[in-house]
Design an enzyme around this catalytic site. Structure first.
Site, PDB file in Angstrom:
ATOM      1  N   HIS A  99       0.863  -1.204   0.000  1.00  0.00           N
ATOM      2  CA  HIS A  99       0.000   0.000   0.000  1.00  0.00           C
ATOM      3  C   HIS A  99       0.891   1.243   0.000  1.00  0.00           C
ATOM      4  CE1 HIS A  99      -2.822   3.076   1.262  1.00  0.00           C
ATOM      5  NE2 HIS A  99      -3.783   2.270   0.848  1.00  0.00           N
ATOM      6  N   GLU A 171      -3.706   1.802  -7.320  1.00  0.00           N
ATOM      7  CA  GLU A 171      -4.129   2.930  -6.500  1.00  0.00           C
ATOM      8  C   GLU A 171      -3.204   4.119  -6.764  1.00  0.00           C
ATOM      9  OE1 GLU A 171      -6.436   1.695  -2.835  1.00  0.00           O
ATOM     10  OE2 GLU A 171      -4.362   1.303  -2.337  1.00  0.00           O
TER      11      GLU A 171
HETATM   12  C1  PEP Z   1      -6.863   3.244   0.253  1.00  0.00           C
HETATM   13  O1  PEP Z   1      -6.389   3.547   1.320  1.00  0.00           O
HETATM   14  O2  PEP Z   1      -6.546   2.159  -0.243  1.00  0.00           O
HETATM   15  C2  PEP Z   1      -7.789   4.177  -0.401  1.00  0.00           C
HETATM   16  C3  PEP Z   1      -8.097   3.945  -1.651  1.00  0.00           C
HETATM   17  O3  PEP Z   1      -8.250   5.240   0.331  1.00  0.00           O
HETATM   18  P1  PEP Z   1      -9.390   6.296  -0.092  1.00  0.00           P
HETATM   19  O4  PEP Z   1     -10.571   5.504  -0.628  1.00  0.00           O
HETATM   20  O5  PEP Z   1      -9.732   7.028   1.166  1.00  0.00           O
HETATM   21  O6  PEP Z   1      -8.836   7.171  -1.156  1.00  0.00           O
END
Ligand code: PEP
Length: 255
Positions: A99, A171
């Site tokens: 992450h 992400e």
């Molecule tokens: C995450 O922490 O994986 C994430 C996507 O956070 P958020 O949805 O708050 O952007």
């Protein structure tokens, strides 16, 4: 065996929702969200809340859960750390590695992330590899290079068996917790890159079948357009998963 065709809705609770808060969340969420057999729901509570979580979801076998991070070793003198082998004793069946908050705050590098994925797999836990670029990397036109480096670096220490079982979460760092969501076409473009890199490292068949989640400011207002974008197989949700009502709306999408 994981069903690769069902959409996957995953919640990352980060450092929220301590042991005393889990029961109230689950009791409200389960009144709002009825089990569905055409999707997979996974929640990642903080590690201290895994056991209370397991107790709170007894009787709701549709609600799966996992660990946000594990140590690279199985056991040893690593104060404050938790191993994948220990996590498997809580009935958690999923695990995140890489992450962006682990990478930026704790210095988790690609090789370390790969070792963690291997430890999760060895403990019988489904590993998810998180990848994503910063805004500077995106603006410098380095999206492909960053995703390729992160995937290659993490897959390097892994056997063919583990490589074939990975789930990915794309992400973009600039979209996490910022309210700036990637457009559906941004997500599709990045997911296509992940598939291209997986095809080169593993093979075409695996690249086609692999589950890739999008994460970054997903909320009830944008879940539909994101989860139906080409190449998006599910979502990883932070902030909006902390409210049982909004998490229930997200998990109901497409029912
Ligand atoms: C995450 O922490 O994986 C994430 C996507 O956070 P958020 O949805 O708050 O952007």
């Amino acid at each position: 065996m994981r069903d690769r065709k069902r959409p996957l809705f995953a919640a990352n609770w980060k450092m929220y929702m301590g042991p005393h808060e889990v029961e109230a969340f689950i009791s409200k969420y389960t009144t709002l969200f009825a089990p569905r057999d055409d999707a997979t729901i996974v929640i990642f509570p903080p590690s201290i809340s895994l056991v209370p979580f397991a107790l709170a979801v007894e009787g709701r076998s549709d609600l799966e859960f996992g660990i946000q991070d594990v140590h690279t070793e199985v056991q040893g003198a690593h104060t404050g750390a938790i191993s994948a082998a220990m996590v498997s004793g809580t009935q958690a069946t999923w695990g995140l590695a890489g992450h962006s908050e682990r990478r930026s705050e704790f210095g988790d590098g690609d090789a370390m992330v790969g070792t963690k994925l291997g430890r999760l797999f060895d403990a019988g836990i489904q590993p998810i590899l998180c990848v994503g670029e910063t805004i500077e990397e995106r603006e410098a036109g380095r999206l492909f290079n960053v995703l390729e480096r992160q995937i290659r670096g993490a897959l390097e220490p892994l056997s063919e068996d583990v490589r074939r079982e990975l789930v990915y979460a794309y992400e973009p760092v600039w979209a996490i917790g910022t309210g700036h969501t990637a457009t559906p076409s941004d997500a599709s473009e990045a997911h296509a890159i992940v598939r291209e890199v997986v095809a080169a490292i593993v093979d075409e068949e695996n690249a086609k079948a692999v589950t890739i989640l999008y994460g970054g400011s997903v909320k009830p207002e944008n879940i539909k357009e994101l989860i139906t974008a080409a190449g998006v197989d599910g979502v990883l949700v932070g902030g909006a998963s902390l409210d049982p009502a909004s998490w229930a709306v997200i998990c109901d999408c497409g029912r």
